[in-house]
Enzyme design. Structure first.
Site, PDB file in Angstrom:
ATOM      1  N   CYS A  94       0.706  -1.286   0.131  1.00 50.98           N
ATOM      2  CA  CYS A  94      -0.080  -0.142  -0.044  1.00 50.98           C
ATOM      3  C   CYS A  94       0.863   1.191   0.022  1.00 50.98           C
ATOM      4  O   CYS A  94       0.243   2.324  -0.093  1.00 50.98           O
ATOM      5  CB  CYS A  94      -1.211   0.057   1.042  1.00 50.98           C
ATOM      6  SG  CYS A  94      -0.186   0.193   2.678  1.00 50.98           S
TER       7      CYS A  94
ATOM      8  N   CYS B  76      -3.139  -2.938   8.715  1.00 50.25           N
ATOM      9  CA  CYS B  76      -2.673  -1.571   8.915  1.00 50.25           C
ATOM     10  C   CYS B  76      -2.041  -1.663  10.296  1.00 50.25           C
ATOM     11  O   CYS B  76      -1.121  -0.827  10.442  1.00 50.25           O
ATOM     12  CB  CYS B  76      -3.906  -0.569   8.606  1.00 50.25           C
ATOM     13  SG  CYS B  76      -4.558  -0.721   6.890  1.00 50.25           S
TER      14      CYS B  76
HETATM   15 FE1  FES Z   1      -1.483   0.748   4.118  1.00 45.60          FE
HETATM   16 FE2  FES Z   1      -3.413   0.868   5.800  1.00 45.60          FE
HETATM   17  S1  FES Z   1      -3.718   0.895   3.830  1.00 45.60           S
HETATM   18  S2  FES Z   1      -1.328   0.832   6.244  1.00 45.60           S
END
Ligand code: FES
Length: 145
Positions: A33, A103
């Protein structure tokens, strides 16, 4: 979708910032991400965490979990801080949606990385602490994400 506590910690994150001359600093990211977290720990001569600050370039759940994690480790010994897992942080926040569970790992790993840095600087070994990953998505199953 998010609990009130998550929203509160996202909107008013606690302990954001840096600690100058910190006892330990840890940075971890999730390449999938692109989010990054840095954790600073100030540890006194008795091995108690007297201050903890963080900086996150990440999503709302990453901000909220880091904020809660700093509150949970503050005042704890190193051994107690190791017990602050992402699960403990999520429980303290009244849960996270399943797609956001990963996360919360950033906060846990960033604390471990900061403790690792502290141990290296002081030439000590912290029982139960393994070398943290720089990228928490390493070795993760595709379907977990
Ligand atoms: Fe990357 Fe939450 S989407 S830490």
């Amino acid at each position: 979708m998010y609990s009130e506590k998550v929203m509160d910690h996202f909107q008013n994150p606690r302990n954001v910032g840096e600690i100058e001359n910190a006892s330990g600093v840890g940075t971890v990211g999730n390449a999938k991400c692109g989010d990054i977290m840095r954790m600073y720990l100030d540890i006194d001569e008795n091995g108690v965490i007297r201050d903890c600050k963080f900086k996150t370039f990440g999503c709302g759940a990453a901000v909220a979990t880091s904020s809660m994690a700093t509150e949970l480790v503050m005042g704890k010994t190193i051994q107690e801080a190791l017990e602050v897992t992402n699960k403990a942080v999520m429980e303290a926040l009244d849960g996270l949606p399943p797609v956001k569970v990963h996360c919360s790992l950033l906060a846990e790993e960033a604390i471990h990385a900061a403790l690792w840095d502290y141990a290296e600087k002081n030439g000590i070994k912290i029982e139960g602490l393994e070398k943290p990953k720089n990228d928490i998505s390493e070795g993760e199953e595709e379907e977990d994400y």
